[in-house]
Each structure stands twice: as C-alpha cells, then as structure tokens.
Design a protein around this motif. Structure first.
Motif, PDB file in Angstrom:
ATOM      1  N   ALA A  15      48.470  50.998  71.084  1.00 27.75           N
ATOM      2  CA  ALA A  15      47.382  51.835  71.580  1.00 27.75           C
ATOM      3  C   ALA A  15      46.232  50.795  71.800  1.00 27.75           C
ATOM      4  CB  ALA A  15      46.971  52.855  70.552  1.00 27.75           C
ATOM      5  N   GLY A  16      46.453  49.454  71.440  1.00 25.14           N
ATOM      6  CA  GLY A  16      45.441  48.601  71.881  1.00 25.14           C
ATOM      7  C   GLY A  16      44.203  48.776  70.935  1.00 25.14           C
ATOM      8  N   GLN A  17      44.551  49.471  69.764  1.00 25.71           N
ATOM      9  CA  GLN A  17      43.307  49.641  68.649  1.00 25.71           C
ATOM     10  C   GLN A  17      43.313  48.527  67.676  1.00 25.71           C
ATOM     11  OE1 GLN A  17      44.386  53.154  66.476  1.00 25.71           O
ATOM     12  NE2 GLN A  17      42.296  53.652  66.074  1.00 25.71           N
ATOM     13  N   PRO A  18      42.277  47.969  67.554  1.00 28.60           N
ATOM     14  CA  PRO A  18      42.089  46.839  66.412  1.00 28.60           C
ATOM     15  C   PRO A  18      42.296  47.367  65.104  1.00 28.60           C
ATOM     16  CG  PRO A  18      39.976  46.924  67.915  1.00 28.60           C
ATOM     17  CD  PRO A  18      40.814  48.098  67.998  1.00 28.60           C
ATOM     18  N   VAL A  19      42.928  46.897  64.137  1.00 29.72           N
ATOM     19  CA  VAL A  19      43.259  47.324  62.951  1.00 29.72           C
ATOM     20  C   VAL A  19      43.350  46.059  61.994  1.00 29.72           C
ATOM     21  CG1 VAL A  19      45.732  47.605  63.309  1.00 29.72           C
ATOM     22  CG2 VAL A  19      44.554  48.876  61.592  1.00 29.72           C
ATOM     23  N   ALA A  20      43.081  46.015  60.570  1.00 25.32           N
ATOM     24  CA  ALA A  20      43.160  45.038  59.532  1.00 25.32           C
ATOM     25  C   ALA A  20      44.159  45.602  58.508  1.00 25.32           C
ATOM     26  CB  ALA A  20      42.071  44.476  59.057  1.00 25.32           C
ATOM     27  N   LEU A  21      45.222  44.977  58.256  1.00 27.31           N
ATOM     28  CA  LEU A  21      45.931  45.357  57.017  1.00 27.31           C
ATOM     29  C   LEU A  21      45.447  44.597  55.730  1.00 27.31           C
ATOM     30  CD1 LEU A  21      48.737  46.261  55.829  1.00 27.31           C
ATOM     31  CD2 LEU A  21      49.891  44.401  56.600  1.00 27.31           C
ATOM     32  N   VAL A  22      45.078  45.173  54.834  1.00 27.87           N
ATOM     33  CA  VAL A  22      44.329  44.619  53.753  1.00 27.87           C
ATOM     34  C   VAL A  22      45.484  44.855  52.647  1.00 27.87           C
ATOM     35  CG1 VAL A  22      42.540  44.594  52.033  1.00 27.87           C
ATOM     36  CG2 VAL A  22      42.347  45.242  54.567  1.00 27.87           C
ATOM     37  N   THR A  23      45.877  43.619  51.881  1.00 24.61           N
ATOM     38  CA  THR A  23      46.856  43.740  50.716  1.00 24.61           C
ATOM     39  C   THR A  23      46.204  43.386  49.567  1.00 24.61           C
ATOM     40  OG1 THR A  23      48.584  43.144  52.186  1.00 24.61           O
ATOM     41  CG2 THR A  23      48.957  43.173  50.073  1.00 24.61           C
ATOM     42  N   ASP A  24      46.326  44.089  48.445  1.00 23.85           N
ATOM     43  CA  ASP A  24      46.023  43.642  47.211  1.00 23.85           C
ATOM     44  C   ASP A  24      47.283  42.859  46.736  1.00 23.85           C
ATOM     45  OD1 ASP A  24      45.651  43.621  44.204  1.00 23.85           O
ATOM     46  OD2 ASP A  24      44.296  45.471  44.359  1.00 23.85           O
ATOM     47  N   LEU A  25      46.933  41.357  46.444  1.00 23.51           N
ATOM     48  CA  LEU A  25      47.856  40.576  46.068  1.00 23.51           C
ATOM     49  C   LEU A  25      48.550  40.838  44.830  1.00 23.51           C
ATOM     50  CD1 LEU A  25      46.616  37.581  47.848  1.00 23.51           C
ATOM     51  CD2 LEU A  25      48.518  39.077  48.522  1.00 23.51           C
ATOM     52  N   GLY A  26      47.632  41.446  43.921  1.00 25.22           N
ATOM     53  CA  GLY A  26      48.061  41.871  42.684  1.00 25.22           C
ATOM     54  C   GLY A  26      49.174  42.998  42.307  1.00 25.22           C
ATOM     55  N   THR A  27      48.729  44.096  43.209  1.00 23.73           N
ATOM     56  CA  THR A  27      49.686  45.245  43.034  1.00 23.73           C
ATOM     57  C   THR A  27      50.562  45.541  44.189  1.00 23.73           C
ATOM     58  OG1 THR A  27      48.100  46.528  44.118  1.00 23.73           O
ATOM     59  CG2 THR A  27      47.804  46.434  41.929  1.00 23.73           C
ATOM     60  N   GLY A  28      50.329  44.841  45.365  1.00 23.19           N
ATOM     61  CA  GLY A  28      51.002  44.964  46.551  1.00 23.19           C
ATOM     62  C   GLY A  28      50.646  46.222  47.171  1.00 23.19           C
ATOM     63  N   GLN A  29      49.518  47.007  47.000  1.00 17.73           N
ATOM     64  CA  GLN A  29      49.243  48.169  47.532  1.00 17.73           C
ATOM     65  C   GLN A  29      48.512  47.575  48.813  1.00 17.73           C
ATOM     66  OE1 GLN A  29      46.914  50.600  44.557  1.00 17.73           O
ATOM     67  NE2 GLN A  29      48.958  51.868  44.596  1.00 17.73           N
ATOM     68  N   GLN A  30      48.332  48.499  49.800  1.00 15.67           N
ATOM     69  CA  GLN A  30      48.003  48.081  51.223  1.00 15.67           C
ATOM     70  C   GLN A  30      46.924  49.444  51.577  1.00 15.67           C
ATOM     71  OE1 GLN A  30      51.644  46.952  52.670  1.00 15.67           O
ATOM     72  NE2 GLN A  30      51.103  44.901  52.698  1.00 15.67           N
ATOM     73  N   SER A  61      42.172  35.951  60.353  1.00 20.38           N
ATOM     74  CA  SER A  61      42.778  36.421  58.997  1.00 20.38           C
ATOM     75  C   SER A  61      42.521  35.659  57.724  1.00 20.38           C
ATOM     76  CB  SER A  61      44.364  36.550  59.158  1.00 20.38           C
ATOM     77  OG  SER A  61      44.625  37.481  60.155  1.00 20.38           O
ATOM     78  N   GLY A  62      42.389  36.235  56.405  1.00 19.85           N
ATOM     79  CA  GLY A  62      42.189  35.534  55.297  1.00 19.85           C
ATOM     80  C   GLY A  62      41.990  36.197  54.206  1.00 19.85           C
ATOM     81  N   LEU A  63      41.554  35.463  52.945  1.00 20.26           N
ATOM     82  CA  LEU A  63      41.297  36.117  51.803  1.00 20.26           C
ATOM     83  C   LEU A  63      40.009  36.742  51.556  1.00 20.26           C
ATOM     84  CD1 LEU A  63      43.341  33.574  49.496  1.00 20.26           C
ATOM     85  CD2 LEU A  63      43.974  35.847  49.601  1.00 20.26           C
ATOM     86  N   VAL A  64      39.787  37.688  50.904  1.00 15.14           N
ATOM     87  CA  VAL A  64      38.604  38.170  50.275  1.00 15.14           C
ATOM     88  C   VAL A  64      38.671  38.012  48.937  1.00 15.14           C
ATOM     89  CG1 VAL A  64      37.119  40.140  50.375  1.00 15.14           C
ATOM     90  CG2 VAL A  64      38.228  39.610  52.417  1.00 15.14           C
ATOM     91  N   GLY A  65      37.750  37.096  48.390  1.00 15.37           N
ATOM     92  CA  GLY A  65      37.905  37.084  46.937  1.00 15.37           C
ATOM     93  C   GLY A  65      39.221  36.373  46.674  1.00 15.37           C
ATOM     94  N   GLU A  66      39.817  36.722  45.273  1.00 11.01           N
ATOM     95  CA  GLU A  66      40.992  36.036  44.925  1.00 11.01           C
ATOM     96  C   GLU A  66      42.132  37.046  45.301  1.00 11.01           C
ATOM     97  OE1 GLU A  66      41.547  33.021  42.848  1.00 11.01           O
ATOM     98  OE2 GLU A  66      39.828  32.789  43.795  1.00 11.01           O
ATOM     99  N   SER A  67      41.955  38.112  45.163  1.00 12.38           N
ATOM    100  CA  SER A  67      43.165  39.035  45.382  1.00 12.38           C
ATOM    101  C   SER A  67      43.263  39.812  46.710  1.00 12.38           C
ATOM    102  CB  SER A  67      43.464  39.892  44.059  1.00 12.38           C
ATOM    103  OG  SER A  67      42.135  40.672  44.084  1.00 12.38           O
ATOM    104  N   LEU A  68      42.409  39.872  47.617  1.00 14.44           N
ATOM    105  CA  LEU A  68      42.743  40.577  48.566  1.00 14.44           C
ATOM    106  C   LEU A  68      42.963  39.839  49.869  1.00 14.44           C
ATOM    107  CD1 LEU A  68      40.015  43.486  48.812  1.00 14.44           C
ATOM    108  CD2 LEU A  68      42.328  43.513  48.088  1.00 14.44           C
TER     109      LEU A  68
END
Lengths: 229, 108
Positions: A15-30, A61-68
C-alpha cells in the motif's frame, strides 16, 4: 516472527505505507510501528517509539539501545522528470536501477511515448497539473529538463510549493539566471529559489546524455544522503 | 535495499504457503567495511534454499546452518562474525568488517 505480522508488513508495503518492524532481541517479540499507530506483541516506551518513528522518517535501520532493532520499510523514493527528452531516456532507467520510482511528464505527446520510455510511468498532462496530482513529498526529487520556460517554469513553481528533497533544472548559468529572474517576478523569494539546483548535476565533466544522467542522479543521491559537496 | 528485502519477504511467504519451515536472518549491526547495511535480510527454508543476502556471500553458508537449528527449535538467536582468519576453515568477512545478525523462525 509471526505469520500474521509478516502479512501485515507486506500489506503495508504493497500500500506504499511507511512502517518499521521493531524486534526485542531478547524475547523475539515484535511490533509494527507506523507514523501514527502501533500494533503487535511488544509494547514500547514512549521514548523508544519516538526514536523508531524518527528512524522511519530518516530511512535508517538500526539498534535502539542494546536490545531493540528497528527495521524501516519505506515506499521507494520518487523521481519526477519533467521533459521526455534525450537525457530523460538515460536518467529514467538509471534512477530506476538505484531504487527510485520514476515518472516522466511531458505534454508533448510525441516525446512521452512508451516506445521511448519502455516501462516508465508517463504523464502527458501540463507539468504543474501533473506534479500537483503526484503530490511530491519529502521523499521525492523533481528534475526539469525541457529547456522551455513554458514547461519548466510552471513545473518549478509547483515543485517549490512542495516538500521535495531535491529540485534541479537543466540549463546553463545564463539560462538559470534568467529563469530565477522570472521566478522572482512571479513572487518567489531568494531563500525559496536557492532550493533549485541549477545548472544541475555534479561536476564530473559529463558530456554524453548518459554521463549527464549519471551526474544528475549523483546529485540527487548526494542530496538524499546529506552529502552534497 | 527496500526492493530486494521485499522480494526476500515475499519469497519467504511463498515458501510458507508451500508448507515449508522458514527462518529469517537480519543484519542488526555493522562495524567497519561490511558489505550489507543494517536491515539486510536472508531467508532460509528447511531444505536450505536461500534468498537475499547479509554479506557479500562470505557468511551465508554459516548462517544457513545455524538457521536450520532455529527452524528446529524455534528459539531466535544472535550471531556475530568478524574478520576472516588466515585458516581456510574459519568463516568470516574478508573485507575486515564485523556484523551482528538476528536469526528467527517465521511462525506459520
């Protein structure tokens, strides 16, 4: 990653909509972060959410803090070319290769043809109307190549009224000086006119149409990446 | 980058639709002259098919081997690769960069 989230991510992109996929690297939750909404398994602190949206706006794209981890998914950058001329025939495929969605505008029907621009989005509307319809945003670059004030000037006026990140106009220093004079008479201030790159393109000694297209695209990329000389 | 990562996800979804198990590796951090930026993706299916890229081809094999374990146990993991050693058997990046990856299973 859950299948449902993958489907939502692909739907947003289609749909041409901007979206960011945020992953918690500790739990894998998104979670999926949109400019004005959020959905998914993991909540985000206001501060992290604001950062994710900033990264989305900056296409980074990149890390936010240590775990996101924030992975941005933006629709393609756009390049609008006014003037279905010889240089445009080289610029369109080159820009497309670099990931830009290209539209070529030329009301002269003999120029903007499928035969001359295979696979390129074409418009034969008057440039200011065509540009207004395309709604150029901060992810859009606009280049005028016609050399004809009747076509270039209305396009530049529409471009200056938009948030386009790059505006360039083909023509010699002399031609450009006259152009700026006309736009001043039309009521544009110098700070607005300074947005127009003219003569356009990086100084690489370009001679042929393909070389000129390279120099134009290089300047557009430099503007996008904050690396203009 | 936008376009090729889209192809990776579309292909991954096609594999899921074909009944395959699929893992996704994503570059999350880079140092030095690594060839692919953060956000680059590689999808791996249970048969070892690959689509996308997380390096210039230096580490994809090692990532695919680890991915088969992630597909088996469903536990996401982090991987890190540095400069290749002189020894032929070590996996690494000839360019002298370092990268960190997140590998996860796509839950059907």
């Amino acid at each position: 990653m859950r299948r449902r989230l993958l489907d939502r991510l692909l739907a947003a992109r289609a749909a041409g909509q901007p979206v960011a996929l945020v992953t918690d690297l500790g739990t894998g939750q998104q979670a999926l972060v949109y400019p004005d909404a959020i959905e998914g398994e993991t909540g985000l602190w206001d501060e992290d959410l604001a950062l994710a949206r900033q990264m989305l706006a900056e296409d980074r794209s990149g890390l936010v803090g240590e775990s996101l981890f924030v992975q941005v998914n933006n629709p393609p950058l756009r390049l609008v070319v006014v003037g279905a001329v010889h240089i445009a025939q080289a610029l369109a495929p080159l820009a497309s290769l670099a990931g830009y969605a290209v539209t070529v505008i030329d009301p002269r029907g003999t120029f903007a043809t499928e035969a001359r621009f295979p696979g390129v989005a074409l418009s034969t509307d008057w440039p200011d109307e065509a540009l207004t319809a395309l709604q150029p945003d901060a992810r859009t670059a606009i280049v005028t190549l016609t050399h004809d004030p009747k076509l270039d000037d209305p396009a530049l006026e529409a471009a200056l009224g938009s948030a386009a990140f790059y505006i360039g106009a083909l023509g010699s220093k002399k031609t450009h000086a006259k152009r700026l004079e006309r736009l001043r008479s039309a009521g544009f201030q110098d700070n607005a006119l300074s947005r127009i790159h003219g003569p356009l393109g990086l100084a690489i000694g370009a001679k042929t149409q393909a070389e000129i297209a390279v120099s134009i695209l290089a300047q557009v990329i430099a503007a996008r990446r904050g690396s203009l000389p | 980058m936008t376009q090729d990562s889209e192809d990776v996800l579309l292909t991954a979804r096609q594999w899921l639709d074909d009944g395959k198990s699929v893992a996704l590796a994503t570059v999350i951090e880079t140092w030095g002259s690594s060839p692919r930026p953060a956000g680059s993706r590689l999808a791996i299916d249970q048969d070892g098919r690959l689509v996308g890229s997380v390096s210039g081809g230096c580490i994809e094999g090692a990532v695919a081997r680890r991915a088969s374990q992630v597909i088996a146990d469903g536990e996401p993991c982090l991987m890190e690769f540095g400069v290749a050693d002189e020894q032929a058997w070590s996996v690494g990046l000839a360019c002298g960069g370092r990268i960190r990856l997140f590998v996860e299973r796509i839950e059907p």
